[in-house]
Design an enzyme around this catalytic site. Structure first.
Site, PDB file in Angstrom:
ATOM      1  N   ARG A  12     -11.181   5.554  -7.448  1.00 31.81           N
ATOM      2  CA  ARG A  12     -11.739   6.098  -6.208  1.00 31.81           C
ATOM      3  C   ARG A  12     -10.749   5.964  -5.054  1.00 31.81           C
ATOM      4  O   ARG A  12     -10.180   6.943  -4.589  1.00 31.81           O
ATOM      5  CB  ARG A  12     -13.073   5.389  -5.882  1.00 31.81           C
ATOM      6  N   ASP A  13     -10.499   4.744  -4.624  1.00 32.06           N
ATOM      7  CA  ASP A  13      -9.662   4.540  -3.443  1.00 32.06           C
ATOM      8  C   ASP A  13      -8.210   4.912  -3.701  1.00 32.06           C
ATOM      9  O   ASP A  13      -7.503   5.329  -2.793  1.00 32.06           O
ATOM     10  CB  ASP A  13      -9.758   3.080  -2.991  1.00 32.06           C
ATOM     11  N   HIS A 204     -12.136  -6.405   0.369  1.00 32.28           N
ATOM     12  CA  HIS A 204     -11.345  -5.231  -0.004  1.00 32.28           C
ATOM     13  C   HIS A 204     -10.092  -5.283   0.859  1.00 32.28           C
ATOM     14  O   HIS A 204     -10.151  -5.036   2.067  1.00 32.28           O
ATOM     15  CB  HIS A 204     -12.140  -3.949   0.252  1.00 32.28           C
ATOM     16  N   HIS A 206      -5.890  -4.530   1.711  1.00 32.07           N
ATOM     17  CA  HIS A 206      -4.715  -3.674   1.540  1.00 32.07           C
ATOM     18  C   HIS A 206      -3.465  -4.523   1.720  1.00 32.07           C
ATOM     19  O   HIS A 206      -3.476  -5.529   2.435  1.00 32.07           O
ATOM     20  CB  HIS A 206      -4.731  -2.525   2.547  1.00 32.07           C
ATOM     21  N   CYS A 237      -6.657   4.700   3.054  1.00 30.37           N
ATOM     22  CA  CYS A 237      -7.708   5.528   3.637  1.00 30.37           C
ATOM     23  C   CYS A 237      -7.123   6.794   4.236  1.00 30.37           C
ATOM     24  O   CYS A 237      -6.263   6.723   5.121  1.00 30.37           O
ATOM     25  CB  CYS A 237      -8.458   4.755   4.728  1.00 30.37           C
ATOM     26  N   ASN A 246      -3.328  -0.464  -1.592  1.00 29.85           N
ATOM     27  CA  ASN A 246      -4.329  -1.438  -1.996  1.00 29.85           C
ATOM     28  C   ASN A 246      -3.664  -2.665  -2.606  1.00 29.85           C
ATOM     29  O   ASN A 246      -2.494  -2.636  -3.004  1.00 29.85           O
ATOM     30  CB  ASN A 246      -5.268  -0.815  -3.044  1.00 29.85           C
TER      31      ASN A 246
END
Length: 305
Positions: A12-13, A204, A206, A237, A246
């Site tokens: 996803r990310d 979460h 980065h 993002c 990430n």
């Protein structure tokens, strides 16, 4: 030995931030290979309009594939109640909604201010309860915003509490822009846990400025039990300028295993997953120190202690 859940968010990310669309069959191989390595939770995609993120158009198919893998918890991101209903219909085990602590980022990302987002969270919570699936609110830009700058800690705490009142079962603190440092992570986790307790379970992070693993350790020291990561550090993002990178799954797993935490993930098997990405996304940079350097000579002794 303390168990830590490494939640893979690359499908996803990772993929939402690159221009090309990865082939569906390659995504399925990726998900299957990570599960075979011992990854127990994968965020397989997001239920957003395909015209906005064509990379996520096949999320329902990936949910269906993930549900065939024994022991894998299949998670998806949803931007609103409409996406939540699609996720519930697809049969996800859990879903999360991003809630930007920076109102400027919220307006840019989902076109809603804080009041409108809290109303949306309440509706998504209703859908999750009726479908009997897990529901988490990801408190995005919690450590700072590339559009607004600093985000007051008091704002994050207030909106965390409001999210729980609106129906969130769990909370995640997200360093969307890579602004966090270890001292800030400790302070903010402690402050949010004061109102949320163990319902704040996830970070979460980065690695935009190289502080990802240090921030992870700070979170572990404060009782965090789930850490999001992405194979090869794919991701960022698309609505937060400069928010690349990430936390690298391979590096995180090496660190956790070597420190004596229980992840259930075999590092050598995990390395092989990179080959699937390299083949499906030629030329796309994959990051991480561990795949090049390999584990320490005494790695197996460390994880056995």
């Amino acid at each position: 030995m303390t168990a830590i859940l490494v939640s893979e968010v690359g499908p996803r990310d990772g993929l939402q931030s690159i221009d090309r669309v990865m082939d569906l069959e390659a995504k399925k191989r990726w998900i299957s290979a990570e599960a075979a390595a011992g990854v127990k939770e994968i965020e397989v995609g997001s239920f957003v309009p395909p015209r906005l993120l064509p990379q996520m158009a096949d999320t329902a198919e990936l949910v269906a594939h993930g549900l065939t893998i024994p022991g894998l918890r299949v998670v998806a991101l949803v931007p609103n109640a409409k996406g939540a209903q699609r996720a519930a219909d697809a049969g996800v085990h859990a879903m999360s909604i991003p809630f930007s602590m920076s109102e400027t980022h919220s307006l840019k990302n989902v076109r809603k201010d804080h009041a409108a987002m809290l109303a949306e969270i309440a509706e998504v919570a209703r859908i999750a309860r009726e479908a009997r699936i897990g529901f988490a609110v990801s408190l995005s830009t919690a450590f700072g915003c590339t559009l607004e700058g600093a985000v007051p800690e008091a704002t994050v705490v207030r909106l965390a509490e409001a999210s729980l009142e609106a129906g969130a079962e769990e909370l995640s603190l997200s360093d969307t822009t890579g602004y966090a440092d270890p001292a800030q992570v400790r302070r903010l986790v402690r402050a949010v846990k004061a109102v949320a307790g163990d319902r704040l379970s996830t970070l979460h992070l980065h690695n935009t400025r190289g502080l990802g693993l240090a921030n992870a350790v700070a979170g572990l020291d404060e009782g965090i039990t789930t850490l999001d990561a992405s194979i090869g550090g794919l991701g960022g993002c698309p609505y937060a300028p400069g928010a690349s990178g990430n936390l690298v799954t391979e590096d995180l797993v090496l660190m956790l295993n070597a420190m004596g935490y229980e992840t259930g993930i075999d590092l050598e098997t995990l390395f092989a997953v990179r080959h699937i990405l390299a083949e499906a996304l030629p030329g796309e940079p994959l990051y991480g120190f561990t795949p090049d350097a390999g584990p320490m000579l005494d790695y197996n002794e460390r994880i056995a202690r």
